[in-house]
Design a protein around this motif. Structure first.
Motif, short mmCIF file in Angstrom:
data_model
loop_
_atom_site.label_atom_id
_atom_site.label_comp_id
_atom_site.label_asym_id
_atom_site.label_seq_id
_atom_site.Cartn_x
_atom_site.Cartn_y
_atom_site.Cartn_z
N ILE A 39 0.92 -1.40 -0.19
CA ILE A 39 0.33 0.44 -0.39
C ILE A 39 0.65 1.30 -0.13
CG2 ILE A 39 -2.42 -1.11 0.86
CD1 ILE A 39 -1.11 0.25 3.80
N ASP A 40 0.52 2.19 -0.39
CA ASP A 40 0.99 3.16 -0.14
C ASP A 40 1.19 4.20 0.73
OD1 ASP A 40 1.05 2.94 -3.08
OD2 ASP A 40 -0.65 4.93 -3.70
N ILE A 41 2.27 4.15 1.25
CA ILE A 41 2.39 5.55 2.08
C ILE A 41 3.67 6.20 1.88
CG2 ILE A 41 4.60 5.23 4.52
CD1 ILE A 41 1.55 3.58 4.54
N ALA A 42 3.78 7.59 2.74
CA ALA A 42 4.14 8.74 2.65
C ALA A 42 5.00 8.87 4.23
CB ALA A 42 3.07 10.29 2.74
N ALA A 43 5.80 9.71 3.91
CA ALA A 43 7.06 10.28 4.83
C ALA A 43 6.67 11.76 4.64
CB ALA A 43 8.60 9.78 4.88
N ARG A 44 5.63 11.96 5.17
CA ARG A 44 5.69 13.31 5.32
C ARG A 44 5.98 14.52 6.79
NH1 ARG A 44 0.29 12.60 4.43
NH2 ARG A 44 0.55 12.97 2.53
N CYS A 45 6.46 15.04 6.96
CA CYS A 45 6.95 15.89 7.92
C CYS A 45 6.44 16.85 8.00
CB CYS A 45 8.56 16.09 8.16
SG CYS A 45 9.67 14.30 7.50
N LEU A 46 6.81 17.69 9.17
CA LEU A 46 6.12 19.24 9.83
C LEU A 46 7.35 20.06 9.16
CD1 LEU A 46 3.59 20.87 9.58
CD2 LEU A 46 3.22 19.61 11.79
N LEU A 47 7.43 21.46 8.94
CA LEU A 47 8.21 22.13 9.70
C LEU A 47 7.77 23.90 10.35
CD1 LEU A 47 11.33 23.60 8.82
CD2 LEU A 47 10.47 24.61 7.14
N ILE A 48 7.89 24.13 11.40
CA ILE A 48 7.55 25.26 12.30
C ILE A 48 8.31 26.26 12.10
CG2 ILE A 48 6.64 25.84 15.04
CD1 ILE A 48 6.43 22.00 15.03
N GLU A 49 7.96 27.33 11.97
CA GLU A 49 8.81 28.28 11.67
C GLU A 49 7.74 29.18 12.84
OE1 GLU A 49 10.29 32.20 9.01
OE2 GLU A 49 8.57 31.36 8.34
N ASP A 50 8.75 29.34 13.77
CA ASP A 50 8.29 30.14 15.00
C ASP A 50 9.32 30.98 15.07
OD1 ASP A 50 6.70 30.90 17.46
OD2 ASP A 50 7.25 28.95 18.46
N GLY A 51 9.41 32.49 14.97
CA GLY A 51 10.57 33.42 16.31
C GLY A 51 11.53 32.79 15.53
N ASN A 52 12.74 32.99 15.96
CA ASN A 52 13.48 33.44 15.55
C ASN A 52 14.39 31.38 15.23
OD1 ASN A 52 15.02 35.48 16.26
ND2 ASN A 52 15.31 35.32 17.60
N ARG A 53 13.22 30.71 15.27
CA ARG A 53 13.70 28.69 15.68
C ARG A 53 12.82 28.27 14.64
NH1 ARG A 53 13.61 26.74 22.06
NH2 ARG A 53 15.16 24.91 21.66
N LEU A 54 13.03 27.52 13.56
CA LEU A 54 12.88 26.68 12.45
C LEU A 54 12.97 24.85 13.17
CD1 LEU A 54 11.86 27.42 9.48
CD2 LEU A 54 14.53 26.64 8.74
N ILE A 55 11.61 23.91 13.22
CA ILE A 55 12.26 23.32 13.62
C ILE A 55 11.14 22.23 13.03
CG2 ILE A 55 11.22 21.86 15.81
CD1 ILE A 55 10.39 24.52 17.49
N LEU A 56 12.38 21.60 12.46
CA LEU A 56 12.07 19.65 11.96
C LEU A 56 11.26 18.52 12.85
CD1 LEU A 56 11.28 19.21 8.52
CD2 LEU A 56 13.67 18.37 8.79
N ILE A 57 9.62 18.77 12.55
CA ILE A 57 10.07 17.03 13.39
C ILE A 57 9.93 16.19 12.09
CG2 ILE A 57 7.13 16.41 13.77
CD1 ILE A 57 6.11 18.71 14.91
N ASP A 58 10.34 15.07 12.46
CA ASP A 58 10.63 14.05 11.48
C ASP A 58 11.55 14.57 10.61
OD1 ASP A 58 10.14 12.39 13.78
OD2 ASP A 58 8.33 11.53 12.85
N THR A 59 12.64 13.25 9.53
CA THR A 59 13.05 14.01 8.61
C THR A 59 13.65 12.77 7.48
OG1 THR A 59 14.83 12.76 9.56
CG2 THR A 59 15.26 15.09 9.86
N GLY A 60 12.71 11.60 7.57
CA GLY A 60 12.43 10.74 6.58
C GLY A 60 13.06 9.62 5.70
N MET A 61 13.76 8.63 5.63
CA MET A 61 14.12 8.03 5.49
C MET A 61 15.38 7.91 5.49
SD MET A 61 12.74 4.63 3.42
CE MET A 61 11.25 3.90 3.80
N GLY A 62 16.10 9.43 4.19
CA GLY A 62 17.26 10.22 3.93
C GLY A 62 17.61 9.59 3.00
#
Length: 286
Positions: A39-62
């Protein structure tokens, strides 16, 4: 705060493994399988831009594993982490924090890359702090036989060796707590020890990054538990509590692994909590 969906690449997994004891005649209706039962699977992550911080939640397989390794997962599509970051005007060197829900390879593999002469490994985000938690780190670095194939040392140990690793402080009780990164975290243990589920307050909405607590929209019914979960009988009460809260509080559920449904809401029905609405990420994270 601004939020951006980061598509790191799609792959395929065995449908039976993804749905455990649920018969194919049922799960195939929501997650249709190909001729190889994948079955089809994604590796969808989330980027948060919050003030001076840029936070990435998870990074996939690489991309550092062998062709043989990736051959097991039938990669498809043209997404990549770098292309997704560039779409929103960012580069991986801009990332200040990488938050890992857990350390299975499809969630953290993109955190570490080959060095220039391919003699060893280095952080793929040279300016970022990598966030895990102490309990899960020990679980991943001293893996049980069942999960050993998902915890790859080359994805994990270089974070610590680089000096960029930090641990989220966990309370005595695993209720929703605000983290050092400014968002709430729910700790759950059914899929793996101390998986972390981020809850973000965004405008007037609660956005929940579901990771492997809710893999796809097809997994909404409580007994639909992945065969990959280490403690399925614990997943079900964790999922029951979470899905009830999602319905009662109208959470927007950001689905990491659903290749065709990006964000959903749920509602209570006579049959239990069920799918309410489906949204594209652009509709909600605008």
């Amino acid at each position: 705060m601004k939020l951006y969906p980061i598509e790191t690449g799609n792959f395929k997994l065995d449908g039976g493994a993804m749905f455990g004891v649920v018969p194919k005649t049922i799960w195939n209706k929501t997650n249709p399988a190909d001729e190889n039962n994948l079955i089809d699977i994604a590796a969808r992550c989330l980027l948060i831009e919050d003030g001076n911080r840029l936070i990435l939640i998870d990074t996939g397989m690489g991309n550092k594993q062998s062709d043989k390794f990736f051959g097991y997962y039938s990669l498809w599509g043209s997404h990549s982490l770098d292309k997704s970051l560039a779409k929103y005007g960012f580069h991986r060197d801009d990332i200040t924090d990488v938050f890992m829900t857990h350390l299975h390879f499809d969630h953290c593999g993109g955190s570490i890359q080959w060095n220039k002469d391919r003699t060893g490994y280095e952080p793929a985000f040279k300016n970022a702090v990598f966030w895990s938690n102490e309990n899960h780190w020990q679980w991943a670095t001293e893996p049980n036989v069942r999960e050993k194939a998902s915890f790859l040392k080359e994805n994990i140990i270089p974070m610590q060796e680089s000096g960029q690793l930090r641990f989220i402080q966990r309370p005595e009780e695993d209720f929703l707590v605000k983290s050092e990164l400014g968002f709430g975290i729910l700790f759950v243990d059914g899929h793996t020890e101390k998986q972390m589920i981020p809850h973000l307050q965004y405008l007037d909405k609660t956005i929940v990054f579901c990771a492997d607590l809710l893999a796809t929209a097809g997994h909404i019914p409580i007994p639909y538990v992945m065969g990959y979960d280490t403690r399925p009988l614990l997943t079900m009460p964790e999922k029951t509590k979470f899905m009830n809260a999602a319905a009662e509080n109208n959470y927007y559920l950001f689905l990491q692994h659903d290749a065709h449904n990006e964000i959903i809401t749920v509602e209570k029905t006579e049959r239990g909590v069920r799918l309410k609405d489906v949204f594209s990420a652009d509709e909600i994270l605008k």
